[in-house]
Design a protein around this motif. Structure first.
Motif, short mmCIF file in Angstrom:
data_model
loop_
_atom_site.label_atom_id
_atom_site.label_comp_id
_atom_site.label_asym_id
_atom_site.label_seq_id
_atom_site.Cartn_x
_atom_site.Cartn_y
_atom_site.Cartn_z
N ILE A 49 0.86 -1.18 0.00
CA ILE A 49 0.00 0.00 0.00
C ILE A 49 0.90 1.23 0.00
CG2 ILE A 49 -1.81 1.25 1.24
CD1 ILE A 49 -2.02 -1.73 2.72
N VAL A 50 0.78 2.04 -1.03
CA VAL A 50 1.57 3.26 -1.13
C VAL A 50 0.70 4.43 -0.69
CG1 VAL A 50 2.93 4.73 -2.67
CG2 VAL A 50 2.82 2.25 -3.08
N SER A 51 1.22 5.27 0.20
CA SER A 51 0.40 6.36 0.76
C SER A 51 1.28 7.56 1.08
CB SER A 51 -0.30 5.89 2.04
OG SER A 51 -1.00 6.95 2.65
N VAL A 52 0.69 8.75 0.94
CA VAL A 52 1.35 9.98 1.38
C VAL A 52 0.59 10.61 2.55
CG1 VAL A 52 2.39 10.47 -0.86
CG2 VAL A 52 0.11 11.36 -0.35
N GLU A 53 -0.39 9.88 3.10
CA GLU A 53 -1.18 10.36 4.23
C GLU A 53 -0.54 9.89 5.53
OE1 GLU A 53 -3.40 11.84 6.96
OE2 GLU A 53 -3.83 12.38 4.87
N ALA A 54 -0.09 10.85 6.37
CA ALA A 54 0.67 10.51 7.57
C ALA A 54 -0.13 9.69 8.56
CB ALA A 54 1.17 11.79 8.23
N GLY A 78 10.69 10.28 2.33
CA GLY A 78 10.04 11.58 2.37
C GLY A 78 8.63 11.44 2.89
N ARG A 79 7.66 12.02 2.16
CA ARG A 79 6.25 11.89 2.56
C ARG A 79 5.68 10.51 2.23
NH1 ARG A 79 2.56 15.39 -0.21
NH2 ARG A 79 1.09 14.74 1.42
N GLU A 80 6.31 9.84 1.29
CA GLU A 80 5.75 8.56 0.83
C GLU A 80 6.06 7.44 1.81
OE1 GLU A 80 5.74 6.94 -3.50
OE2 GLU A 80 7.40 5.96 -2.46
N ARG A 81 5.03 6.65 2.06
CA ARG A 81 5.16 5.46 2.90
C ARG A 81 4.68 4.26 2.10
NH1 ARG A 81 4.17 9.83 5.81
NH2 ARG A 81 4.93 10.02 7.97
#
Length: 525
Positions: A49-54, A78-81
């Motif tokens: 699961i790729v997400s930029v939502e913290a 960075g922001r990407e998790r």
């Protein structure tokens, strides 16, 4: 497991499937996308699961713990998790080593909201409302002192597998129905062997006694109860309550209403028709009652898109249940039982639990006791109006999700007798064997024309009671109520939740056989 600073970009294991959730958080559609991607996978396969939502970094581990999936790895850039999640427990070895499906990019969307609102993945359709309803057909009579099981029966393991595959979209309807038909044959045959007078199909086609309705209605979808984490005020407390109350949370699905509801398909008529083909005995069908369904389905994070108030939703619930009952009675069903266990939570539940009653899968808020009882009374009176009272029943218990008696509510029926007495319902089926239910004498305020299905066997006990001890309870019921008003039953069903049966099918059959012997002793006394 999280990458240390400066680690590479790859997970230690190759994902089977990958998707990009963009900036969606768990409360605004990400969990639905996760379900869509993980349900088709085999156990042990890996989803990225790729997400930029913290906030996902905080919410996803709780969801994994509750659903029994493993968070195998988290990579940050960075922001990407990038989260690597195993479907079910992870063995430490990758299930497959194929390259992951490339994630589909998502564009960032601006959102202005004050609270999470559940994403809708289905199109809202115009609800079906029939113009005519069939009249009741003649049905076999339920005689005094008849033995009936409350409803649910333990499912075979092969049916549980089929049920999960069906819910996850990996098994077609016809294939599932073939398996379910075989399971119903076994359940009915066991009841007949035991000597039961009024049989049910054992609710074999249902994942639990209430929320199955949500998968059959117009504009309603079933979601795993664990996916509600983002919508509660305190997710950590929600998780603790689920675990403390021993609810099989990972296996329970909850109905979510996203448009005006309607009944285009039968809820249980097909169950009754098949059961009637298997036996000449009277058939009983259980349905979740209107108060239970209204409490369960009303969720402000989604239901208020279609309904201004819970009362508006409840009116449609009553209409749909009346439609179903008309068709059940026309199909020759002898007794339609309305399950309303939430009533016990209203009068005996602890204050300060947010109005939740996890034993019923009901997450809706409740008001003051008198207000809730008046609301429930109105719904049940509207539902029963004009229907034959002698073929309607209502069942009340105190929780049946666990054999641990300390996890269920306690308190007698005195606060509910006035409500039950006011209903045009001919039979009340009550949990009475367990000491938690109080004294039988509390029921003396019921109307003389109301029969009582007296629970004289505790279905939770892991042994078969003797005929003598059960006969003593039944004789006491006859002394208090009169033989013409007594039906014999267990306190509740044997498998309220499909994945958590209270006893085995063999033990359930043995308990019902004791009931049949008690019936014979009473009738020949």
């Amino acid at each position: 497991m999280t990458d240390p600073p400066g680690a590479g970009t790859a997970h230690p294991y190759a994902p089977t499937v990958s998707f990009d959730g963009g900036d969606l958080d768990c409360g605004n559609g990400l969990l639905l996308l996760i379900r869509r991607h993980i349900d088709p996978l085999e156990p042990g396969h890996l989803l990225e699961i790729v997400s930029v939502e913290a906030s996902v970094e905080e919410d996803l581990p709780s969801w994994c713990r509750l659903t029994g999936n493993d968070l195998v790895h988290l990579h940050k850039d960075g922001r990407e998790r990038r989260f690597l999640v195993s479907k079910g427990p992870f063995s430490g070895e990758p299930a497959i080593a194929a390259p992951a499906t490339p994630p589909t990019p998502r564009t960032k969307k601006e959102r202005t909201r004050t609270r999470p609102q559940m994403a809708v993945t289905q199109e809202v359709v115009a609800p079906f409302v029939p113009t005519r309803l069939p009249a009741p057909a003649p049905a076999a009579v339920v005689e005094p002192l008849s033995v009936l099981s409350v409803g649910s029966w333990p499912r075979p393991r092969w049916l549980l597998r089929a049920l999960h595959e069906r819910l996850e979209g990996r098994l077609g309807a016809s294939e599932f129905d073939a398996d379910a038909d075989d399971a119903v044959r076994l359940a009915v045959a066991a009841q007949v062997r035991a000597g039961v007078d009024v049989v049910s199909d054992g609710e074999q086609r249902r994942d639990n006694y209430a929320s199955f309705v949500g998968g059959l209605l117009d504009n309603c979808q079933l979601i795993p109860i664990t996916d509600l984490l983002p919508y509660v005020d305190d997710p950590e407390q929600f998780e603790r309550e689920l675990r403390a109350l021993d609810v099989p949370a990972g296996d329970i699905r909850h109905p979510a209403v996203f448009g005006p509801i309607g009944r285009r398909r039968p809820l249980a008529v097909h169950e009754a028709q098949f059961a009637r083909r298997l036996t000449d005995k009277p058939v009983k069908v259980s349905l979740p009652g209107p108060y239970l369904l209204s409490r369960t389905m009303w969720m402000e994070c989604i239901s208020d898109r279609a309904y201004d108030e819970r009362d508006d939703l409840a009116r449609d619930v009553v209409r749909i249940l009346r439609e179903e009952i008309h068709h059940l009675l026309a199909a020759g069903v002898s007794m339609v039982q309305l399950d309303e266990p939430v009533l016990s939570e209203v009068v005996h539940g602890q204050v300060g639990q947010g109005g939740r009653t996890f034993m019923c899968g009901a997450l809706g808020e409740r008001h003051e006791v008198d207000q809730e009882l008046a609301f429930a009374r109105g719904l049940l009176q509207d539902l029963a109006a004009g229907l034959p009272a002698d073929r309607l029943a209502i069942h009340v218990c105190r929780g049946n999700w666990s054999p641990d008696e300390t996890k269920a509510l306690a308190g007698d029926y005195r606060p509910l007798v006035g409500l039950l007495r006011s209903l045009s319902i001919g039979t009340v089926v009550l949990e009475l064997c367990t000491p938690r239910a109080g004294e039988l004498e509390a029921l003396q305020g019921l109307r003389d024309d109301q029969r009582v299905g007296v629970g004289v066997i505790d279905q939770k006990q892991q042994h078969v009671e003797t005929v003598e001890e059960v006969l003593g309870r039944a004789q006491h019921a006859v002394e208090v109520l009169g033989a013409e008003r007594v039906l014999l039953t267990t306190d509740c069903g044997f498998a309220t939740f499909a994945d958590s049966p209270i006893v085995t099918a063999e033990l359930a059959e043995a308990k019902l056989h004791v009931l049949a012997q008690v019936r014979d002793a009473l009738r020949h006394h």
